[in-house]
Motif scaffolding. Structure first.
Motif, mmCIF file in Angstrom:
data_model
loop_
_atom_site.group_PDB
_atom_site.id
_atom_site.type_symbol
_atom_site.label_atom_id
_atom_site.label_comp_id
_atom_site.label_asym_id
_atom_site.label_seq_id
_atom_site.Cartn_x
_atom_site.Cartn_y
_atom_site.Cartn_z
ATOM 1 N N TYR A 219 30.203 45.510 -19.386
ATOM 2 C CA TYR A 219 31.651 45.662 -19.389
ATOM 3 C C TYR A 219 32.055 46.740 -20.398
ATOM 4 N N GLU A 220 33.217 47.365 -20.115
ATOM 5 C CA GLU A 220 33.678 48.453 -20.968
ATOM 6 C C GLU A 220 34.120 47.951 -22.328
ATOM 7 N N VAL A 221 34.535 46.691 -22.385
ATOM 8 C CA VAL A 221 34.994 46.117 -23.653
ATOM 9 C C VAL A 221 34.120 44.927 -24.000
ATOM 10 N N GLU A 222 34.181 44.507 -25.252
ATOM 11 C CA GLU A 222 33.361 43.388 -25.707
ATOM 12 C C GLU A 222 33.972 42.076 -25.237
ATOM 13 N N ILE A 223 33.129 41.264 -24.562
ATOM 14 C CA ILE A 223 33.563 39.947 -24.118
ATOM 15 C C ILE A 223 32.499 38.935 -24.514
ATOM 16 N N PRO A 224 32.848 37.654 -24.565
ATOM 17 C CA PRO A 224 31.872 36.635 -24.982
ATOM 18 C C PRO A 224 30.672 36.588 -24.026
ATOM 19 N N SER A 225 29.506 36.356 -24.588
ATOM 20 C CA SER A 225 28.292 36.215 -23.782
ATOM 21 C C SER A 225 28.312 34.881 -23.058
ATOM 22 N N ARG A 226 27.431 34.747 -22.094
ATOM 23 C CA ARG A 226 27.309 33.480 -21.380
ATOM 24 C C ARG A 226 26.936 32.357 -22.342
ATOM 25 N N GLU A 227 26.044 32.668 -23.268
ATOM 26 C CA GLU A 227 25.618 31.653 -24.234
ATOM 27 C C GLU A 227 26.790 31.158 -25.072
ATOM 28 N N ALA A 228 27.644 32.093 -25.485
ATOM 29 C CA ALA A 228 28.800 31.722 -26.306
ATOM 30 C C ALA A 228 29.788 30.874 -25.513
ATOM 31 N N LEU A 229 30.007 31.240 -24.259
ATOM 32 C CA LEU A 229 30.922 30.469 -23.426
ATOM 33 C C LEU A 229 30.383 29.059 -23.175
ATOM 34 N N LEU A 230 29.072 28.971 -22.892
ATOM 35 C CA LEU A 230 28.458 27.665 -22.661
ATOM 36 C C LEU A 230 28.506 26.797 -23.916
ATOM 37 N N ALA A 231 28.314 27.440 -25.083
ATOM 38 C CA ALA A 231 28.345 26.691 -26.345
ATOM 39 C C ALA A 231 29.721 26.076 -26.577
ATOM 40 N N LEU A 232 30.787 26.831 -26.250
ATOM 41 C CA LEU A 232 32.135 26.308 -26.432
ATOM 42 C C LEU A 232 32.391 25.123 -25.512
ATOM 43 N N VAL A 233 31.992 25.250 -24.244
ATOM 44 C CA VAL A 233 32.205 24.155 -23.302
ATOM 45 C C VAL A 233 31.402 22.924 -23.734
ATOM 46 N N ASP A 234 30.205 23.181 -24.261
ATOM 47 C CA ASP A 234 29.332 22.081 -24.665
ATOM 48 C C ASP A 234 29.893 21.285 -25.840
ATOM 49 N N GLU A 235 30.587 21.970 -26.755
ATOM 50 C CA GLU A 235 31.064 21.284 -27.960
ATOM 51 C C GLU A 235 32.389 20.558 -27.741
ATOM 52 N N ARG A 236 33.076 20.868 -26.638
ATOM 53 C CA ARG A 236 34.343 20.200 -26.338
ATOM 54 C C ARG A 236 34.101 18.875 -25.627
ATOM 55 N N LEU A 237 35.004 17.968 -25.773
ATOM 56 C CA LEU A 237 34.866 16.639 -25.184
ATOM 57 C C LEU A 237 35.299 16.600 -23.727
ATOM 58 N N LYS A 238 35.985 17.633 -23.270
ATOM 59 C CA LYS A 238 36.438 17.680 -21.884
ATOM 60 C C LYS A 238 36.335 19.123 -21.387
ATOM 61 N N PRO A 239 36.417 19.339 -20.088
ATOM 62 C CA PRO A 239 36.338 20.698 -19.554
ATOM 63 C C PRO A 239 37.364 21.621 -20.203
ATOM 64 N N VAL A 240 37.028 22.908 -20.251
ATOM 65 C CA VAL A 240 37.807 23.892 -21.002
ATOM 66 C C VAL A 240 38.647 24.747 -20.057
ATOM 67 N N HIS A 241 39.944 24.860 -20.381
ATOM 68 C CA HIS A 241 40.842 25.713 -19.609
ATOM 69 C C HIS A 241 40.637 27.158 -20.032
ATOM 70 N N ILE A 242 40.949 28.104 -19.141
ATOM 71 C CA ILE A 242 40.736 29.514 -19.465
ATOM 72 C C ILE A 242 41.562 29.940 -20.673
ATOM 73 N N ASP A 243 42.753 29.329 -20.862
ATOM 74 C CA ASP A 243 43.573 29.673 -22.036
ATOM 75 C C ASP A 243 42.855 29.316 -23.333
ATOM 76 N N ASP A 244 42.039 28.246 -23.281
ATOM 77 C CA ASP A 244 41.284 27.849 -24.473
ATOM 78 C C ASP A 244 40.213 28.883 -24.810
ATOM 79 N N PHE A 245 39.589 29.451 -23.771
ATOM 80 C CA PHE A 245 38.614 30.529 -24.009
ATOM 81 C C PHE A 245 39.302 31.721 -24.676
ATOM 82 N N ILE A 246 40.476 32.079 -24.161
ATOM 83 C CA ILE A 246 41.194 33.253 -24.657
ATOM 84 C C ILE A 246 41.586 33.083 -26.117
ATOM 85 N N SER A 247 42.125 31.905 -26.453
ATOM 86 C CA SER A 247 42.567 31.691 -27.830
ATOM 87 C C SER A 247 41.378 31.553 -28.780
ATOM 88 N N HIS A 248 40.303 30.862 -28.328
ATOM 89 C CA HIS A 248 39.152 30.650 -29.208
ATOM 90 C C HIS A 248 38.469 31.973 -29.561
#
Length: 769
Positions: free
Chosen positions: A11-40
């Motif tokens: 990608y032309e700009v820096e975005i979270p890796s798959r590992e980082a996205l999976l880590a965030l979903v894993d640490e949350r107690l419920k599924p993650v909304h896209i707005d949560d990815f954006i703010s985190h």
């Protein structure tokens, strides 16, 4: 943060890796909304948001994340979802084979409406079915099958449909008139799915290729190649890579190689072989022998990172159909530069071994060489020479002593093989003899004799020596040929089969090759020994390629690899490269070791899985073609009587193997006589409720050919009489059938039920039922 997957899109700009996205979903107690990815991750650039959405969709497609109805992303395992591949069944239901192993999960009919055989799906476990099998519900298709479908095109009431040839696809495919590519009623075609099936509608497709008429010569191979995704076209640009090679060995390739052109190496192959990848020579030495096994140096020509190598990996191995071959390498190499043809210089990799007088492999060394085959012999000629054929012994007098010493080496190696209790099957094989129109004229037994065994033992010795070489090196790895001991389930079934015949396999829960060898010795003179060997073979695990050495159970060897066929097997080419890397590390020159390559563990893991898959793919395709050809052959034998043996017992009837042709057919349970028959799964037999008539494995029977269905590759038989393996005649309630003599003319198409679309279509409305 970047994606660690080197094959992932950039990608032309820096975005979270798959590992980082999976880590965030894993640490949350419920599924993650896209707005949560954006703010985190503090994403505020519009291009970052676009990149994030694309990556999340890709992760969803790959089954790493699940998109919920609440517009959130969750982890499949936290949602109790299992990723796997759909395996269809001809009766409409199916199974999901989990990616991470474990038992197949049953998928009922109604869940198969919206999926196709070969789809990658996410399923949710749903308890067990009435037979105790784990059952699942399809949640989502993660990756639709990407291969086209082969089938027959029919037109009924101006509606075009394709009935898939693969019985694991139970849905008929609707074909709009504009997309029929000019196909005629009854022709075989290739279809691309343009709209997936769902619970209310059948799949819709577009004909991409018209293969031809149903019974055209060679059509069975065309179908098998496409159904099993066997690559058969060379990629664009390959000719340019091959153009740098002439018909003769490059002069620079001789440098640094040991010159074996004066050594009387010979090739021994089948009558119709065209590629010769191994040559052998044996000379007496210190009461034992020095044995040379020279193998075509394919690694010199096929280099990692080239288009040629990529295509060799893609194919994995050559596929040998009756009277046809789909080679792993182009003909310029497979039948030319890499083929050890007589009286021409060829590059080779050599296993030079010292064999003791009692057949022990004492030591070995490997090196690149140049050779010149002194003779091209066939198995039959070698047997005749050893039997004393005066004319042939005179014709091949220059290599006669080599042939005789190879025979002596074989006898010593065979003694060692027997001592270590390697399992030796002697099952009957057959081959098709075709006429000028590529139709089967007759089926002949393949007789395996001493010449075949000479080459087999020489190749095993070289494979063992090469495995030991790689095993002893701490830095460089290759693929081993691994054959594990029989699994518990198959072993239990085999023991139950033996018990019905009054036989026993020693060794308890962990029988050894010695136990199997004793059993084979015990049954070798029984009339049903071929059936027992077949059932023993079925009880075995399938051999695989892997970087971890776990030995070869069937050959009773602690270390085993495949070194001897790099023209037709990619694992052998991998091993050649690894051996060159070992030699270069030790002492070799760069020039003579061109093609050396050291693989990482990850590369070998992936290649082992891939090459094991391509081998199974080839086996499945060739088996399908064999079944088709046998059915076509039996069309001319409808009504004729044969003797045979019951090779399998099921709850719907008996499979009988005809003695004359080694072809299997089905006696359906409804044709067994005037009685109700119950299937005893534990004992593998059918038992008549009233007459107490019993049918079991190994029964000798007399049958007639009732019908032949080419499309389903089925032969139906009528039972005329049967006797137990002990020879005691058993009374049958079936009526007599008059023998019908063959008319000597083909009844092509007779007995086939696909001259029109399926009756009682499997569609309910537009739904698969």
């Amino acid at each position: 943060m970047t994606d660690s997957n080197e094959n992932a899109p950039q990608y032309e700009v820096e975005i979270p890796s798959r590992e980082a996205l999976l880590a965030l979903v894993d640490e949350r107690l419920k599924p993650v909304h896209i707005d949560d990815f954006i703010s985190h991750f503090k994403l505020d650039d519009e291009r970052q948001l676009v990149g994030l959405k694309r990556r999340l969709r890709a992760m969803e497609r790959d089954g790493q994340l699940v998109y919920t109805r609440a517009n959130c992303y969750g982890l499949p395992d936290r949602m109790q979802l299992i990723r796997g591949r759909i395996i269809g069944h001809r009766d409409g239901f199916g199974f999901c084979k989990p990616d991470d192993g474990g038992k197949d999960i049953f998928i009922p009919h109604h869940q198969m409406y919206s999926v196709l055989h070969g789809d990658i799906v996410l399923i949710k476990p749903a308890g067990t079915d009435n037979r105790g099998r784990p059952e699942g519900r399809v949640v989502r298709v993660v990756e639709p099958r990407d291969s086209d479908i082969v089938g027959r095109y029919f037109v009924e009431n101006d509606i075009g449909i394709v009935v898939p040839d693969d019985s694991r696809i139970s849905q008929d495919i609707l074909i709009p008139h504009a997309d029929n590519a000019g196909a005629r009623h009854g022709q075989l075609v290739v279809v691309t799915i343009t709209r997936r099936p769902n619970r209310r509608t059948s799949p819709i497709g577009k004909i991409s290729e018209v293969l031809g008429d149903h019974m055209a010569p060679g059509m069975e191979i065309e179908i098998a190649m496409r159904e099993h995704d066997i690559p058969n076209e060379w990629p664009d640009g390959l000719d340019r890579e091959l153009a740098k090679y002439d018909e003769e060995v490059p002069k620079e390739a001789y440098e640094g190689r040991i010159d074996l052109r004066e050594l009387p190496l010979i090739t021994i192959d089948g009558e119709d072989s065209r590629d010769f990848d191994d040559a052998v020579c044996a000379l007496p030495e210190d009461k034992g022998w020095r044995l040379w096994v020279a193998i075509a140096d394919v690694s010199y020509y096929v280099r990692p990172g080239t288009l040629l190598d990529d295509e060799a990996v893609n194919r994995g191995n050559s596929v040998y159909f009756p009277n046809n071959v789909i080679p792993m390498l182009p003909e310029k190499l497979s039948n030319g530069l890499c083929s050890l043809n007589p009286n021409v210089d060829r590059l080779c990799m050599v296993a030079e071994m010292e064999i003791g007088p009692r057949g022990k492999l004492k030591q070995s060394r490997f090196y690149p060489a140049v050779m010149n085959s002194h003779a091209r012999l066939t198995y039959n000629k070698v047997k005749q020479i050893l039997d004393g054929d005066v004319e042939l012994r005179e014709q091949y007098k220059d290599v006669l002593s080599n042939i005789e010493e190879l025979h002596n080496v074989y006898k010593a190696l065979a003694t060692v093989r027997k001592q270590r209790s390697a399992i030796e099957f002697d099952t009957q094989e057959t081959r098709f003899i075709f006429n000028a129109h590529r139709k089967i004229e007759r089926i002949e037994p393949v007789k395996r004799h001493v010449a075949h065994k000479i080459i087999e033992e020489c190749m095993i010795a070289a494979n063992v020596a090469s495995a030991r070489l790689v095993e002893d090196d701490e830095d460089i790895n290759a693929l081993f040929r691994v054959h594990e001991a029989p699994a518990d389930e198959r072993l239990t079934s085999f023991r139950a089969f033996l018990a019905e015949l009054g036989l026993n396999l020693g060794g308890g829960d962990k029988p050894t090759p010695t136990d199997y060898g004793k059993l084979l010795e015990e049954v070798k003179d029984r009339p049903d020994h071929e059936l027992i060997e077949t059932m023993m073979l079925r009880s075995m695990q399938q051999a695989v390629y892997q970087p971890e050495n776990e030995g070869h159970f069937g050959l009773a060897l602690k270390s085993y690899s495949h070194f001897t066929s790099p023209i037709r097997r990619y694992p052998d080419l991998i091993l050649h490269r690894a051996i060159k890397a070992i030699l270069r590390k030790r002492e070799g020159t760069e020039q003579s070791l061109t093609g050396a390559w050291s693989y990482s563990e990850k590369e070998l893991d992936d290649l082992g899985v891939h090459c094991s898959m391509t081998e199974r793919r080839a086996d499945d395709a060739t088996r399908q073609v064999d079944e088709w050809l046998k059915c076509e052959f039996m069309l001319d034998h409808i009504g004729m009587e044969f003797t045979g043996v019951v090779s399998s017992v099921t709850n719907f009837g008996l499979f009988v193997r005809l003695d004359e042709y080694q072809i299997d057919g089905l006696v359906h349970i409804s044709n067994l006589g005037d009685d109700y028959y119950q299937y005893d799964n534990q004992k593998g037999m059918l038992i008549g409720e009233n007459t107490r008539t019993i049918y079991r494995l190994g029964d000798k029977v007399k049958v007639s050919v009732k019908t032949v269905d080419l499309d389903e590759r089925k032969i139906d038989l009528t039972l005329l009489g049967a006797e137990s393996p002990t020879g005691k005649q058993r009374k049958r309630n079936s009526g007599k059938t008059q023998r019908k003599k063959s008319q000597g003319k083909s009844s092509r198409g007779k007995g086939s039920n696909r001259n029109k679309p399926r009756k009682g279509s499997k569609n309910k409305g537009n739904n698969p039922s």
